[in-house]
Design an enzyme around this catalytic site. Structure first.
Site, PDB file in Angstrom:
ATOM      1  NE  ARG A  46     -15.750 -12.355   1.307  1.00 55.45           N
ATOM      2  CZ  ARG A  46     -15.350 -11.136   0.982  1.00 55.45           C
ATOM      3  NH1 ARG A  46     -14.845 -10.919  -0.224  1.00 55.45           N
ATOM      4  NH2 ARG A  46     -15.434 -10.146   1.845  1.00 55.45           N
ATOM      5  CD  GLU A 102       1.124   3.774   6.621  1.00 52.93           C
ATOM      6  OE1 GLU A 102       1.053   2.546   6.455  1.00 52.93           O
ATOM      7  OE2 GLU A 102       0.229   4.564   6.296  1.00 52.93           O
ATOM      8  NE  ARG A 146     -16.750  -1.089  -0.945  1.00 51.66           N
ATOM      9  CZ  ARG A 146     -16.328  -2.167  -0.283  1.00 51.66           C
ATOM     10  NH1 ARG A 146     -17.200  -2.986   0.275  1.00 51.66           N
ATOM     11  NH2 ARG A 146     -15.045  -2.418  -0.145  1.00 51.66           N
ATOM     12  CD  GLU A 178      -9.428   0.255   2.759  1.00 49.14           C
ATOM     13  OE1 GLU A 178      -8.338   0.596   2.260  1.00 49.14           O
ATOM     14  OE2 GLU A 178     -10.270  -0.436   2.168  1.00 49.14           O
TER      15      GLU A 178
END
Lengths: 448, 140
Positions: free
Chosen positions: A337, A199, A291, A287
């Protein structure tokens, strides 16, 4: 609408789903592991069942006990949250086999997007740009010819790979032969399959992702993008924001357009996220996450849409009820976070008891957490204990508000990322909105 | 269901453990709309197990109850097996006492050896969760 939903998760996302269900008038059933017995998600659900001991495979991945709980409590749907069983196509099939609606896309789509090669092929078919790459390489001669076509640096990867085994970064042609031999040998030794592919390596790109919603009648909308480039060296996101700063409008439009096209092509339904690498104005599909994402609140703040409620409504067969033109982003949102980790010690996860906790409040602040004073943090699970989200009319206002919120936050008993997040917000890279996935590791003095 | 409080089975187990470690023969807890009573099964003492010593010293204490819990290892519906076990029943050997129905499967709950059933801690036909005590057994 569903009568009763089983929430197959724990922590803040289980609470988040519980809230959405309650507001929709849907009853809830929580599942929990033995060490989570006193957790808030257990207390706040209408019913709760212990499904196993602490280790994840025996509780939150214990499909028979989770399905059995759903059946004996009369649930008609299962919300998987994120992580655990959220992208397990087999679990989605098992739910269907038992007459339970899996709140997410069809199992076939989950499976397709979970397989990197299939996902990439489908995206290519949909006209979504993907990282330039090859199929299985026949030998070093083919590798050399394809590498000069893509331009160095390139990445050799084992087709059976994982965990970085059989992977080599090749920065110039002189290194190729040796790297090819090394990757092949390591792949053979690790996986008994020495086949490798190549890649184009995108150096220090931005991680920009697009939120989508699609109903089962084929209506698809995007809810803009999020920039998640502030990542730890382990590639875990730490600070996210919506919209992405300093993104050329053409690139933004291209990302949104590709995300919608991808959903139409794959027959996608429910909420999903397409992750892209952005570098020098070029975008590459990385990707698709089938969800709800951890960082979904920043999108909710700027669009005023409850994504979890939308997931439930869509799974219950309802139409979106709005079109792309009805969706307008307003203002700016940032999420930090808060993890029980020690940033001074390679973000080592912390288990223990939260002795004291004060979360921030006031205008424009949202805190999604399952933690309270006396909460124990078991060693078995993800270390995230809270998400602090700040909304402002502008990016500067959101930053100022987040800094104020972090100053208000007090957590004693375990090390957390509170102060580290404040440091990140104060860096010139973050302030200017010109950062990429290499910025935070560089700040830590680590090699990327 | 366990919200802020423990399940019935667990509360019974705690009371049974307390009972086993004390001289009491019966413990009763009344709270709001529930009452839990756990009683010690008194063995037949028609003949003294420990004869009086000739020097007149006190007779040795009977051995303490050794109570253990047989817990559910899956989630399902608890059903007593036939013949119905009963509290106080002495089991000479390993036996199926009940089963947990889950996903259409009948998963036996065995006594795991001999002993006396102190308490049947779950209700016949009730939903049970992982780790919930189903039977308290005296292995003494």
């Amino acid at each position: 609408m569903f009568r009763k939903v089983l929430i197959a998760n724990r922590g803040e996302i289980a609470l988040r789903i519980n809230r959405a269900c309650q507001e929709l008038g849907v009853q809830t059933v929580a599942v929990f592991s033995e060490p989570d017995r006193e957790s808030l998600h257990v207390r706040q659900a209408d019913e709760a069942f212990c499904v196993g001991p602490g280790p994840v495979p025996r509780s939150y991945l214990n499909i028979p006990n989770i399905i059995s709980t759903a059946l004996i409590t009369g649930c008609d749907a299962v919300h998987p949250g994120y992580g655990f069983l959220a992208e397990n196509a087999r679990f989605a099939e098992i739910c269907a086999d038992h007459g339970l609606t899996f709140i997410g896309p069809k199992p076939s789509v989950i499976a397709a997007m979970g397989d990197k090669a299939t996902a990439k092929r489908m995206m290519h078919e949909a006209g979504v740009s993907t990282t330039p790459g090859t199929g299985i390489l026949s030998g070093v001669a083919e590798a050399r010819s394809r590498a000069s076509e893509f331009g160095y640096p390139v990445l050799l990867k084992a087709t059976a790979g994982g965990g970085g085994k059989g992977m080599r970064v090749v920065e110039r042609e002189q290194e190729l032969e040796r790297a090819f031999a090394g990757a092949t040998a390591e792949a053979e030794a690790s996986f008994k399959d020495g086949r490798v592919y190549m890649e184009k390596l995108i150096l220090n790109p931005r991680h920009v992702e697009v939120q989508v919603l699609a109903d089962e009648a084929g209506n698809v909308v995007h809810l803009g993008e999020r920039d998640c480039s502030m990542q730890k060296p382990s590639h875990q996101k730490l600070v996210e924001e919506a919209p992405a700063p300093n993104l050329h409008q053409d690139v933004r439009d291209m990302l949104h357009d590709m995300a919608v096209r991808a959903c139409v092509h794959t027959g996608y339904s429910n909420a999903g996220t397409l992750e892209f690498l952005v570098s020098d104005g070029a975008v590459y599909f990385m990707e698709m996450n089938t969800r709800i994402q951890v960082e979904h609140p920043v999108t909710e703040m700027v669009y005023g849409i409850d994504l979890v409620k939308e997931q439930i409504r869509i799974a219950a067969g309802e139409r979106l009820g709005y079109s792309q033109d009805d969706l307008v982003a307003r203002g700016h949102a940032i999420e930090c976070r808060i993890n029980a980790e020690d940033p001074r010690n390679h973000f080592a996860p912390q288990a223990g008891t939260v002795a004291k906790v004060v979360f921030p409040g006031g205008p424009g602040i949202r805190v999604d957490t399952h933690v309270h004073a006396g909460s124990s943090i078991p060693p078995y699970y993800d270390s995230m204990i809270a998400k602090i989200v700040a909304y402002g009319e502008s990016r500067d206002a959101a930053i100022a508000r987040m800094e104020r919120a972090l100053r208000e936050t007090l957590i004693e008993g375990v090390h957390t990322t509170v102060e580290f997040c404040a440091e990140v917000l104060g860096t010139p890279e973050f302030r200017s909105g010109r950062y990429n996935v290499g910025s935070l590791p560089a700040m830590l003095g680590s090699a990327v | 269901m366990p919200h802020d409080s423990r399940s019935i089975g667990e509360r019974v187990a705690i009371l049974a453990a307390f009972l086993a470690s004390s001289d009491a023969v019966r413990v009763r807890v009344e709270r709001d709309d529930e009452e839990i009573e756990v009683a010690r099964y008194v063995r037949s003492t028609a003949t003294s197990a420990t004869p009086a010593r000739s020097d007149g010293a006190a007779v040795a204490e009977p051995p303490p109850l050794r109570v253990d819990a047989i817990k559910a290892d899956l989630v399902g519906i608890f059903r007593l097996s036939r013949p119905l076990p009963f509290e106080g029943e002495l089991l000479e050997d390993d036996r199926e006492l009940a089963f947990v129905e889950a996903l259409g499967m009948r998963n036996p709950v065995r006594s795991l050896g001999s002993g006396r059933i102190v308490t049947i801690a779950a209700e016949d036909g009730a939903a049970v969760e992982y780790g919930q005590p189903l039977f308290l057994m005296d292995r003494g």
